[in-house]
Design an enzyme around this catalytic site. Sequence first.
Site, short mmCIF file in Angstrom:
data_model
loop_
_atom_site.label_atom_id
_atom_site.label_comp_id
_atom_site.label_asym_id
_atom_site.label_seq_id
_atom_site.Cartn_x
_atom_site.Cartn_y
_atom_site.Cartn_z
N THR A 177 2.83 -1.81 8.71
CA THR A 177 3.02 -2.29 9.62
C THR A 177 3.00 -4.05 9.19
O THR A 177 4.07 -4.08 10.07
CB THR A 177 1.87 -2.50 10.95
OG1 THR A 177 0.63 -3.73 10.37
CG2 THR A 177 1.59 -1.14 11.28
N ASP A 210 0.92 -1.02 0.08
CA ASP A 210 -0.07 0.10 0.12
C ASP A 210 0.84 1.42 0.08
O ASP A 210 2.74 0.94 0.09
CB ASP A 210 -1.01 -0.12 1.65
CG ASP A 210 -0.50 0.19 2.71
OD1 ASP A 210 0.51 0.51 2.80
OD2 ASP A 210 -1.10 0.42 2.90
N HIS A 258 6.48 -31.25 10.13
CA HIS A 258 6.17 -30.01 9.46
C HIS A 258 4.99 -29.96 8.92
O HIS A 258 3.66 -29.65 8.67
CB HIS A 258 7.32 -28.70 9.11
CG HIS A 258 8.06 -28.82 10.32
ND1 HIS A 258 7.59 -29.00 10.87
CD2 HIS A 258 9.13 -29.00 10.21
CE1 HIS A 258 9.26 -28.09 12.59
NE2 HIS A 258 10.34 -28.57 11.62
N CYS A 281 3.13 -3.05 4.09
CA CYS A 281 2.35 -1.82 4.35
C CYS A 281 3.01 -1.26 5.04
O CYS A 281 4.59 -1.13 5.96
CB CYS A 281 0.87 -1.93 4.64
SG CYS A 281 0.86 -3.83 6.31
N HIS A 316 9.71 -24.50 8.34
CA HIS A 316 8.78 -25.01 9.47
C HIS A 316 7.09 -24.87 9.18
O HIS A 316 6.43 -25.96 8.75
CB HIS A 316 8.69 -24.27 10.85
CG HIS A 316 9.91 -25.15 11.81
ND1 HIS A 316 10.09 -24.90 13.09
CD2 HIS A 316 11.27 -25.01 11.55
CE1 HIS A 316 11.38 -25.13 14.03
NE2 HIS A 316 12.19 -24.94 12.24
N MET A 337 -1.02 -6.74 6.32
CA MET A 337 -1.42 -7.56 5.28
C MET A 337 -1.16 -8.80 5.24
O MET A 337 -2.17 -9.58 4.51
CB MET A 337 0.22 -7.15 4.16
CG MET A 337 0.10 -5.44 3.69
SD MET A 337 -1.15 -5.90 1.96
CE MET A 337 -0.24 -4.97 1.46
#
Length: 149
Positions: free
Chosen positions: A74, A8, A141, A72, A105, A78
Amino acid sequence: MKIIIGSDHGGYHLKLEIIEHLKGRGFEVVDVGSDSDESTDYPIYAKKLTDAIAGDITANNVDYETLGILVCGTGIGMSMAANKVEGIRAALCHDTFSAEATREHNNANVLCMGARVIGPGLALKVVDTFIDTPFSKDERHVRRISMYS
Ligand code: RB5
């Protein structure tokens, strides 16, 4: 390997640095926008990117030939938006340990970062670690991922 990237306005300038870095490493990079730092809505670009990755998985019947990067302010919005899409495992990482662990993992196929959280130097190292680390394919995993995919 193809890398799809989106942002963004908050992640726009860091995205450009990541694109330049990845192209310098010889990767094919597809930018789904945004195309400026004018205010916009991050879910638009999360959806464009995750649809493209999910489409590649379906078309090629191969998971993880294509990886995504979403930036974005933070990284949080997203990652929340991206994880709504089936087949997407998006990981919010601002350190190389997490970037390595989530590929090994969780077989994460999308890296999310916040340009207001991390500087470009570390961000590029996180990107390289994410892209260069293969999934471990350990049975435990694979089993754990199958429990939520
Ligand atoms: C935009 O101001 C900001 O909310 C966005 O970039 C992101 O941080 C959302 O999670």
